[in-house]
Enzyme design. Structure first.
Site, mmCIF file in Angstrom:
data_model
loop_
_atom_site.group_PDB
_atom_site.id
_atom_site.type_symbol
_atom_site.label_atom_id
_atom_site.label_comp_id
_atom_site.label_asym_id
_atom_site.label_seq_id
_atom_site.Cartn_x
_atom_site.Cartn_y
_atom_site.Cartn_z
ATOM 1 N N HIS A 31 44.581 101.086 72.267
ATOM 2 C CA HIS A 31 43.670 100.910 71.140
ATOM 3 C C HIS A 31 42.365 100.279 71.633
ATOM 4 O O HIS A 31 42.293 99.785 72.764
ATOM 5 C CB HIS A 31 44.314 100.037 70.051
ATOM 6 C CG HIS A 31 44.569 98.623 70.464
ATOM 7 N ND1 HIS A 31 45.813 98.166 70.823
ATOM 8 C CD2 HIS A 31 43.735 97.568 70.581
ATOM 9 C CE1 HIS A 31 45.732 96.882 71.134
ATOM 10 N NE2 HIS A 31 44.484 96.488 71.000
HETATM 11 P P1 TYD Z 1 49.274 95.353 69.149
HETATM 12 O O1 TYD Z 1 47.945 94.667 69.132
HETATM 13 O O2 TYD Z 1 49.290 96.826 68.853
HETATM 14 O O3 TYD Z 1 49.977 95.107 70.559
HETATM 15 P P2 TYD Z 1 49.691 95.754 71.996
HETATM 16 O O4 TYD Z 1 48.259 96.172 72.050
HETATM 17 O O5 TYD Z 1 50.032 94.693 72.973
HETATM 18 O O6 TYD Z 1 50.594 96.926 72.180
HETATM 19 O O7 TYD Z 1 50.251 94.578 68.172
HETATM 20 C C1 TYD Z 1 51.622 94.873 68.095
HETATM 21 C C2 TYD Z 1 52.113 94.483 66.710
HETATM 22 O O8 TYD Z 1 51.943 93.083 66.494
HETATM 23 C C3 TYD Z 1 51.353 95.183 65.592
HETATM 24 O O9 TYD Z 1 52.289 95.522 64.587
HETATM 25 C C4 TYD Z 1 50.413 94.139 65.084
HETATM 26 C C5 TYD Z 1 51.131 92.847 65.362
HETATM 27 N N1 TYD Z 1 50.216 91.727 65.659
HETATM 28 C C6 TYD Z 1 50.097 90.652 64.786
HETATM 29 O O10 TYD Z 1 50.746 90.608 63.725
HETATM 30 N N2 TYD Z 1 49.268 89.615 65.099
HETATM 31 C C7 TYD Z 1 48.539 89.599 66.246
HETATM 32 O O11 TYD Z 1 47.775 88.645 66.501
HETATM 33 C C8 TYD Z 1 48.644 90.731 67.148
HETATM 34 C C9 TYD Z 1 47.865 90.786 68.421
HETATM 35 C C10 TYD Z 1 49.500 91.759 66.815
#
Ligand code: TYD
Length: 143
Positions: free
Chosen positions: A51
């Site tokens: 992302h």
């Molecule tokens: P995501 O940012 O997509 O993780 P990565 O980029 O490491 O794969 O986040 C994963 C999940 O966690 C998504 O459902 C959103 C949630 N999340 C939160 O609730 N709070 C946060 O601060 C972050 C970073 C993610």
């Protein structure tokens, strides 16, 4: 290093009893820290991220083990290995990131400039290319 990204070197205070690194907002990182989160227990074949953010600024620090980060813009791609707790990878807005090759026991700490907001994410790569192309193609950014 590509546009909107930078490697930050923090002060490593070393003694016989180990290392200490402190990170102060607007001094060691170029924004006010509103949130920290950390990622642990990632399987070695897992890949995360995929992302970009519309406005969020982040600094990624690998506190243990090593982690690779693939950074992409519409015009460039770069790979960084983080394996030093006194080094941070700054990632600004509109940079696509993918994290992979997490070693067993690796810990990724992230400092972010804002609270969590799903609205700030661009999770579709084609949408990302569409949203970022004006910034990267029309402003003579070739980094
Ligand atoms: P995501 O940012 O997509 O993780 P990565 O980029 O490491 O794969 O986040 C994963 C999940 O966690 C998504 O459902 C959103 C949630 N999340 C939160 O609730 N709070 C946060 O601060 C972050 C970073 C993610």
């Amino acid at each position: 290093m590509m546009y909107n990204c930078a490697l930050l070197k923090f002060k490593d205070i070393v003694s016989n009893d180990g290392h200490l690194t402190s990170i102060e907002e607007r001094i060691d990182v170029p924004f006010i820290i509103k949130r920290i989160y950390y990622i642990t227990g990632v399987a070695q074949d897992a890949e995360r991220g995929f992302h970009a953010h519309k406005t969020l600024h982040q600094v990624l620090i690998c506190l243990n083990g090593s982690i690779k980060i693939r950074l992409k813009t519409p015009i460039k791609e770069e790979q960084i290995k983080l394996n030093d707790p006194s080094v941070g990878l700054y990632i600004g807005p509109l940079i696509w990131r993918e994290m992979f090759d997490f070693t067993k026991g690796s810990v990724l700490l992230v400092a972010a400039s804002d609270h969590y907001s799903e609205d700030d994410y661009i999770r579709d790569y084609n949408l990302y290319l569409d949203e970022a192309k004006d910034t990267f193609l029309s402003h003579s950014i070739h980094e």
